[in-house]
Design an enzyme around this catalytic site. Structure first.
Site, mmCIF file in Angstrom:
data_model
loop_
_atom_site.group_PDB
_atom_site.id
_atom_site.type_symbol
_atom_site.label_atom_id
_atom_site.label_comp_id
_atom_site.label_asym_id
_atom_site.label_seq_id
_atom_site.Cartn_x
_atom_site.Cartn_y
_atom_site.Cartn_z
ATOM 1 N N GLU A 126 0.802 -1.230 0.000
ATOM 2 C CA GLU A 126 0.000 0.000 0.000
ATOM 3 C C GLU A 126 0.836 1.282 0.000
ATOM 4 O O GLU A 126 0.771 2.084 0.942
ATOM 5 C CB GLU A 126 -0.954 0.001 1.200
ATOM 6 C CG GLU A 126 -1.923 -1.166 1.185
ATOM 7 C CD GLU A 126 -3.008 -1.055 2.246
ATOM 8 O OE1 GLU A 126 -2.949 -0.150 3.095
ATOM 9 O OE2 GLU A 126 -3.931 -1.889 2.224
ATOM 10 N N GLU B 69 -5.281 -8.576 0.699
ATOM 11 C CA GLU B 69 -5.899 -8.239 1.989
ATOM 12 C C GLU B 69 -7.382 -8.000 1.775
ATOM 13 O O GLU B 69 -7.775 -7.351 0.807
ATOM 14 C CB GLU B 69 -5.321 -6.952 2.609
ATOM 15 C CG GLU B 69 -3.960 -7.097 3.210
ATOM 16 C CD GLU B 69 -3.469 -5.811 3.888
ATOM 17 O OE1 GLU B 69 -4.295 -5.002 4.372
ATOM 18 O OE2 GLU B 69 -2.239 -5.637 3.923
HETATM 19 C C1 FCB Z 1 -4.244 -2.145 5.579
HETATM 20 C C2 FCB Z 1 -2.841 -2.481 6.028
HETATM 21 C C3 FCB Z 1 -2.777 -3.577 7.042
HETATM 22 C C4 FCB Z 1 -3.907 -3.492 8.059
HETATM 23 C C5 FCB Z 1 -5.238 -3.322 7.376
HETATM 24 C C6 FCB Z 1 -6.411 -3.245 8.322
HETATM 25 O O1 FCB Z 1 -4.278 -0.834 5.099
HETATM 26 O O2 FCB Z 1 -2.055 -2.866 4.928
HETATM 27 O O3 FCB Z 1 -1.522 -3.554 7.650
HETATM 28 O O4 FCB Z 1 -3.631 -2.518 8.975
HETATM 29 O O5 FCB Z 1 -5.221 -2.172 6.574
#
Ligand code: FCB
Length: 448
Positions: free
Chosen positions: A167, A355
């Site tokens: 990110e 994620e």
């Molecule tokens: C993302 C991050 C991860 C975690 C999630 C909830 O932005 O990459 O580390 O904190 O959010």
């Protein structure tokens, strides 16, 4: 029993974590300080004054955590490597003890049939590099490539695919523009060099990885952007936001160019930091896979006052919210994936969801079990949306949920629980939640 979804053969199931959020052991075996150690120590920077000093104590308890992964039947595990464990000052002297830790972890995963998928940078820059300008400094990109080389030379015989950055958008905005995350700088648009230098670091590291025959991915936080109305001004504001959040970190990788940021008064050279040849390096021969981190869509309206940013964020109404307050819009994942395919066409590599998950205010009940039905509903809804995108022809190869364990949620400390496994941060007792059993059964039904 969870529904069996129509997914391509070989679809990979996983879970994700990040070093600073779970490892603890911040000054053991030669680890150097990272920006997160320094930032979290600042009064008021993190909720309740929490830090990652102990976190989930994963550095010591990793065998138990790998056992939990085996119990889930994971195909893959996405974790991150703490740069300052390997190179305590970010460059120069190598800390072999740090490399040994990841070496043991990789072997432990492989012994249980789990493919390790490391992220090289998940926001914990060595403080020594921050002292030299952090990602605002071009030099950091070159240090990143050296660090990548060191790690891949040690682990590469057992690790097929790598994620360079996590990110970069969130890191630039929260870390360098707004100061909500480490390193806590509040540069607003002057933070843009942190975007370019992260991407340059990606390109340089990708070349090192490829030379050695590895697959290269990046994990981008992407969001469908919804204009608050059909009014021209809202539509233009949404396009400006989309350029900053999504395109800035994906166009150069897939198209070899930066998007139009003229709404921000910024030209193609991002304020002068882009040098000839950089974009070629960043795009390289393309990505082997695009990692997508999806949490929610973003609704954008035109600014009400002149002179500031060309957008304001608007509430998404009428949808459920996570414990964090994030809107729950599962179909946003389908929309995002189909939108990526439509935008990038043949330039879009296969996608892995790196994620997706939600925080739930869940605690063990009197019988010791953790009933996190909202998480099960969240995951089920998003997986249906993923399958719908696949049915529309998007090439999605895997799904890694965030997160295996409750952990240190950055500026929110230990308040937001994202895990399939509950962690009691006093005792370090791990308790698999109802969602753990649900995910295990879901994975099993697809592996048959
Ligand atoms: C993302 C991050 C991860 C975690 C999630 C909830 O932005 O990459 O580390 O904190 O959010």
């Amino acid at each position: 029993m969870p529904n069996r979804l129509d997914l391509p053969a070989g679809f990979r199931w996983g879970a994700s974590t990040a070093a600073y959020q779970i490892e603890g052991a911040v000054d053991e075996d030669g680890r150097g300080p990272s920006v997160w150690d320094v930032f979290a120590a600042r009064l008021g920077a993190v909720r309740d004054g929490a830090t990652g000093r102990v976190a989930c104590d994963h550095y010591h308890r990793w065998p138990e955590d790998v056992e939990l992964m085996r119990g889930l039947g994971l195909d893959g595990y996405r974790f991150s490597i703490a740069w300052s464990r390997v190179l305590p000052a970010g460059a120069g002297a190598v800390n072999v003890g740090g490399l040994d830790f990841y070496d043991r972890l990789v072997d432990g995963l492989l012994a249980d049939g789990i493919t390790p998928m490391p992220t090289l940078f998940h926001w914990d820059l060595p403080q020594a590099l921050e002292d030299g300008g952090g990602w605002l400094a071009r030099d950091t990109a070159y240090r990143f490539a050296e660090y990548a080389e060191l790690v891949v030379d040690r682990l590469g015989d057992r690790v097929p695919a790598w994620i360079t950055l996590n990110e970069p958008f969130v890191h630039m905005v929260f870390g360098y523009a707004l100061g909500i995350h480490a390193p806590g700088r509040t540069l607003m648009l002057d933070a843009l060099p942190a975007a370019h230098h992260q991407l340059l670091g990606h390109g340089l590291a990708a070349a090192v990885l490829r030379e050695r025959g590895h697959e290269v991915m990046i994990a981008n936080n992407l969001t469908p952007v919804w204009p608050a109305s059909e009014a021209e001004a809202d539509v233009a504001a949404a396009a400006a936001y989309d350029a900053l959040h999504n395109r800035l970190f994906t166009d150069p990788l897939l198209l070899g160019s930066y998007p139009d940021l003229s709404a921000y008064g910024v030209g193609e050279d991002l304020g002068g930091c882009v040098r000839p040849g950089d974009l070629k390096l960043i795009a390289g021969p393309g990505l082997d896979g695009l990692g997508v981190n999806y949490y929610n869509p973003t609704r954008i309206a035109a600014p009400t006052e002149p002179g500031g940013l060309p957008f304001v964020e608007a509430e998404i109404e009428g949808v459920p919210r996570t414990a964090f307050g994030w809107p729950v819009v599962p179909d946003g994942l389908r929309e995002l994936l189909v939108g990526l395919r439509d935008r990038y066409g043949a330039a879009l590599p296969p996608i892995t969801i790196t994620e997706n998950g939600c925080s739930v205010a869940d605690e063990p009940g009197p019988d010791g079990t953790v009933h996190d039905q909202p998480r099960i509903d969240f995951l089920a809804g998003h997986l249906d949306a993923l399958a719908a995108a696949v049915a529309e022809g998007v090439d999605v190869r895997g799904y890694f949920t965030w997160s295996l364990l409750d952990n240190f949620e950055w500026a929110e400390g230990y308040q937001q629980r994202f895990g399939l496994v509950h962690v009691d941060f006093e005792t370090q007792v791990r308790t698999p939640k109802a969602s753990y059993a649900w995910y295990r059964d879901l994975i099993a039904s697809h592996q048959k």
